[in-house]
Design an enzyme around this catalytic site. Structure first.
Site, mmCIF file in Angstrom:
data_model
loop_
_atom_site.group_PDB
_atom_site.id
_atom_site.type_symbol
_atom_site.label_atom_id
_atom_site.label_comp_id
_atom_site.label_asym_id
_atom_site.label_seq_id
_atom_site.Cartn_x
_atom_site.Cartn_y
_atom_site.Cartn_z
ATOM 1 N N HIS A 135 0.855 -1.183 0.000
ATOM 2 C CA HIS A 135 0.000 0.000 0.000
ATOM 3 C C HIS A 135 0.888 1.229 0.000
ATOM 4 O O HIS A 135 1.956 1.223 0.603
ATOM 5 C CB HIS A 135 -0.887 -0.007 1.254
ATOM 6 C CG HIS A 135 -2.070 0.883 1.122
ATOM 7 N ND1 HIS A 135 -2.020 2.225 1.394
ATOM 8 C CD2 HIS A 135 -3.340 0.620 0.718
ATOM 9 C CE1 HIS A 135 -3.208 2.747 1.159
ATOM 10 N NE2 HIS A 135 -4.028 1.802 0.752
ATOM 11 N N ASP A 154 -7.900 -5.646 0.463
ATOM 12 C CA ASP A 154 -8.392 -6.452 -0.656
ATOM 13 C C ASP A 154 -7.949 -7.903 -0.608
ATOM 14 O O ASP A 154 -8.448 -8.729 -1.371
ATOM 15 C CB ASP A 154 -7.935 -5.832 -1.978
ATOM 16 C CG ASP A 154 -8.640 -4.527 -2.213
ATOM 17 O OD1 ASP A 154 -9.815 -4.452 -1.856
ATOM 18 O OD2 ASP A 154 -8.013 -3.597 -2.727
#
Ligand code: CMC
Length: 437
Positions: A313, A371
């Protein structure tokens, strides 16, 4: 924001005069250096592709501490909101800055619920799409098309109009997402039912049909509600910045949210849950847990172009707090459905364990993001893979609209206009055709 006692001084090695730049402090998080006068004073721009070091606005909605793995909506930790609140309370919080009391909640739920139906003509837009169209293309089109139906709430300088548009978007997204699904499988559209909760109504619009009603399962509804809470906002990510940039020109909110949906579609952003599930299914097909070592070796090989989807991320350099909550939800849903032995869940956990011990991931601070597990939960809920990003869009609409509203209300707001470092040809003359190479 407040002025810091510290100032930044920018000096140049060519003897040009140095420049003092103010520094501002937020309530938490890194200070910012105000460079707005830089170009006027020095004739120079800053260069920051991907906004690695640039705060494009000030905001009081969502705060992420990427090193700690902390996510706060209006100051409240996501772990507490996910356990103690439902999605519409979270929407109220994001839009208004405070959690609703009982009376405020009831009024808000009633208002949202009153707007769940879409204009009957919207169905003709759906019928113009191929049945196998990607749901995100249908959503970009139909959400943008809402602008043509609600002329009574498009004056962005009117606070009441902005509020009505916000409610309409939050209320109608589930209806549009469910219509997208029904159209893709050739079933009739199911109208919303206003005696159900936001998430239960969505599940019913997805899974009931005129011959068979949908029995609401509280565990599954709660799981969907959690997915929505976890995805509701994430400060200035790519799609939110897209919404802000589109809105900075004065474009109407429906058009801005359609722009956000377009940006969310990409696999590096909202499309990652679809990509993560696809990846798990591919590994499973090729032999499952046994093949993890081989897959990880491919991910580490820069020439392979393979990434561990659902990992890494831009902001979190620690475990994404949403991923922990999503893994918990994954357990609950699989248990409820009697799928404790779900091979993809087992594979995901084994993959996570190996990656978290591997120096490639550890040294780059790559951890699971939201996710990694959300695809498994959505699949278990019966949501088709192609619709995963549509669910994300449905959840993020409140964040986008809260950020858009904050921007419009900000006296410092200007049309967004990034500058560039030009590296193309300098001025030249157009040659006649005969002399072109
Ligand atoms: N698998 C393998 N290597 C990775 C991964 C990954 N998933 N993510 C980053 N890296 C490597 C990358 O190759 C680079 O290595 P090196 O320094 O040797 O060149 C290093 O880690 C830093 O990565 P980066 O690409 O500079 O980081 P970024 O901040 O630009 O990218 C990201 C962030 C999310 C786009 C990226 O981590 C990624 O593509 N992850 C997979 C897609 C994904 O799961 N996206 C969902 C994000 S969470 C949902 C949301 O908020 O939208």
């Amino acid at each position: 924001m407040t002025n810091s006692d510290t100032k930044a001084t920018l000096s140049f090695s060519d003897g040009s005069p140095s420049l003092e730049l103010p520094i501002y402090k937020g309530t938490i998080g890194p200070d910012v250096i105000d460079i707005r006068k830089l170009y006027g004073s020095t004739g120079k721009f800053t260069y920051d592709p991907g906004f690695m070091s640039t705060a494009a606005c000030n905001s009081s909605i969502t705060y992420i501490d990427g090193d700690k793995g902390e996510l706060l909506y209006r100051g409240y930790p996501i772990e507490q909101l996910a356990v103690n609140c439902d999605f519409l309370e979270t929407c109220y919080l994001l839009l208004n800055g405070e959690l609703p009391n009982q009376g405020q909640k009831e009024k808000f739920v009633k208002t949202v619920t009153n707007h769940t139906m879409v204009h009957e003509q919207m169905q003709f837009f759906f019928r113009g799409f191929r049945r196998d169209a990607h749901p995100m293309s249908v959503l970009v089109g139909t959400v943008g098309a809402l602008s043509s139906f609600y002329h009574d709430s498009l004056d962005i300088t009117d606070q009441h109009h902005r509020e009505v548009s916000a409610i309409r978007l939050i209320a109608k997204l589930p209806t549009l997402v469910a219509m997208t699904y029904k159209y893709s499988i050739g079933q009739p559209f199911v109208y919303p039912r206003n005696d159900l909760s936001y998430s239960a109504n969505f599940m019913r619009m997805m899974f009931s049909n005129p011959c068979e009603d949908y029995k609401v399962n509280d565990v599954l509804v709660r799981a969907l509600d959690r997915i929505l809470i976890l995805h509701a906002d994430h400060e200035q990510n790519a799609s939110t910045s897209t919404v802000r940039l589109a809105g900075s020109s004065g474009a109407n909110p429906f058009a801005c949210i359609a722009a956000g949906i377009a940006c969310l579609w990409g696999p590096a952003h909202g499309g990652a849950n679809e990509a993560a599930l696809q990846m798990l299914e591919d590994i499973q097909k090729e032999g499952g847990v046994e093949r993890i070592g081989e897959f990880i070796a491919k991910v580490k090989d820069k020439n392979s172009g393979v990434k561990l989807m659902g990992f890494g991320h831009r902001v979190y350099k620690n475990y994404d707090p949403r991923a922990k909550l999503m893994r918990e939800t994954c357990y609950e849903v699989l248990n409820e459905l009697g799928l404790h032995d779900d091979p993809l869940f087992k594979l995901a956990m084994a993959l996570e364990k190996i990656a978290l011990e591997d120096d490639y991931f550890v040294s780059r601070k790559l951890y699971p993001n939201v996710d990694f597990y959300s695809g498994i939960v959505q699949r278990a809920l019966g949501i088709p893979v192609a619709l995963f990003t549509g669910i994300f869009a449905m959840a993020r609409t409140v964040g986008w609209i809260a950020q858009w509203n904050e921007m419009i209300s900000d006296p410092e707001q200007k049309i967004g206009r990034p500058r560039q470092l030009f590296v193309g040809s300098p001025k030249r003359e157009v040659p006649p055709m005969a002399k072109r190479g």
